[in-house]
Design an enzyme around this catalytic site. Structure first.
Site, short mmCIF file in Angstrom:
data_model
loop_
_atom_site.label_atom_id
_atom_site.label_comp_id
_atom_site.label_asym_id
_atom_site.label_seq_id
_atom_site.Cartn_x
_atom_site.Cartn_y
_atom_site.Cartn_z
N ARG A 37 -8.67 73.19 8.72
CA ARG A 37 -9.18 74.46 9.30
C ARG A 37 -9.76 74.25 10.69
NH1 ARG A 37 -14.24 78.04 8.50
NH2 ARG A 37 -13.44 80.16 8.66
N ILE A 63 -11.57 84.32 12.58
CA ILE A 63 -10.90 83.60 11.49
C ILE A 63 -11.73 83.93 10.25
CG2 ILE A 63 -12.18 81.46 12.00
CD1 ILE A 63 -9.81 79.86 10.88
N SER A 64 -11.09 84.41 9.19
CA SER A 64 -11.84 84.86 8.01
C SER A 64 -12.60 83.72 7.35
CB SER A 64 -10.87 85.47 6.98
OG SER A 64 -10.43 86.72 7.41
N GLN A 65 -13.65 84.11 6.65
CA GLN A 65 -14.41 83.18 5.82
C GLN A 65 -13.45 82.54 4.79
OE1 GLN A 65 -17.44 85.46 3.89
NE2 GLN A 65 -18.05 83.81 2.52
N PRO A 66 -13.54 81.23 4.54
CA PRO A 66 -12.64 80.60 3.56
C PRO A 66 -12.64 81.28 2.19
CG PRO A 66 -13.75 78.91 4.83
CD PRO A 66 -14.35 80.22 5.24
#
Length: 213
Positions: A37, A63-66
């Site tokens: 990531r 970038i979205s939260q995992p």
């Protein structure tokens, strides 16, 4: 572009955290463990890449939260060779997760700057979606339809009818619905005209942009 044993250790910790938060799909967790990531982020965020947080990327996007990536991926119930349409390529991290899970990914990005960055980055990392394009996510990619599933990675004020039309019978469309806050929503296509709707609580996304031209 380095990926070190330290990064791998941080990924393992992240996967454990996601498991504690309720992610049970082994394929999703394996993909999270594999994908670097930190390489999808601006280098100034590298030290924080494996925290369960969203970060800014180019063109005013995030970038979205995992956890969000894992949650949406789990809802799709991805099988090998599944044909998936992704609306909002963004950083390419969600694309990478789906490709690593064995899906054939067709992805579309509205921001030209992001499209250019991501279409160069993914092949460098050995990640090859079936098709990556610059265009209007509200229209989908009818020329490649129907899809086993469709994932929308930005908040939409309504479900675009074009996307519903491009879904296979039995297929799933996962979309965050709403303006300020979004409700994670899944539609399952029952037949030509009927869809079953499920809701999974509140999330926060950047808005899905429409081409007004």
């Amino acid at each position: 572009m380095k990926d070190t044993p330290k990064h791998q250790g941080l990924r393992n910790q992240l996967a454990k955290l996601l498991e504690q938060k309720g992610i049970t799909d082994k394929n999703v967790l394996d993909a999270i463990r594999k994908i670097p990531r930190h390489l999808f982020l601006n280098s100034s965020f590298e030290d924080f890449a494996y925290q369960d947080k969203a970060f800014p990327i180019a063109a005013g996007q995030t970038i979205s939260q995992p956890y969000t990536v894992a949650f949406q991926s789990q809802l799709l119930d991805v099988k090998k060779e599944h044909k998936i349409l992704e609306i909002g390529t963004g950083s390419g991290y969600q694309t990478a997760v789906l490709c690593t899970m064995g899906a054939k990914v067709y992805t579309i990005e509205r921001q030209n700057e992001l499209f250019k960055i991501t279409s160069l980055l993914l092949p460098k990392l050995g990640i090859r979606p079936k098709h990556i394009s610059f265009g209007d996510g509200y229209k989908g990619l009818p020329q490649y339809a129907p899809f086993d599933s469709i994932i929308v990675t930005a908040g939409a004020p309504f479900i675009p009818p074009a996307l519903m039309a491009q879904l296979k019978i039995g297929g799933k469309l996962v979309i965050p619905l709403g303006e300020e806050h979004q409700i994670m929503t899944m539609l399952v296509r029952k037949n030509e005209s009927q869809f079953e709707k499920h809701e999974f609580g509140e999330f926060r996304f950047v808005p899905l942009l429409e081409d007004k031209n």
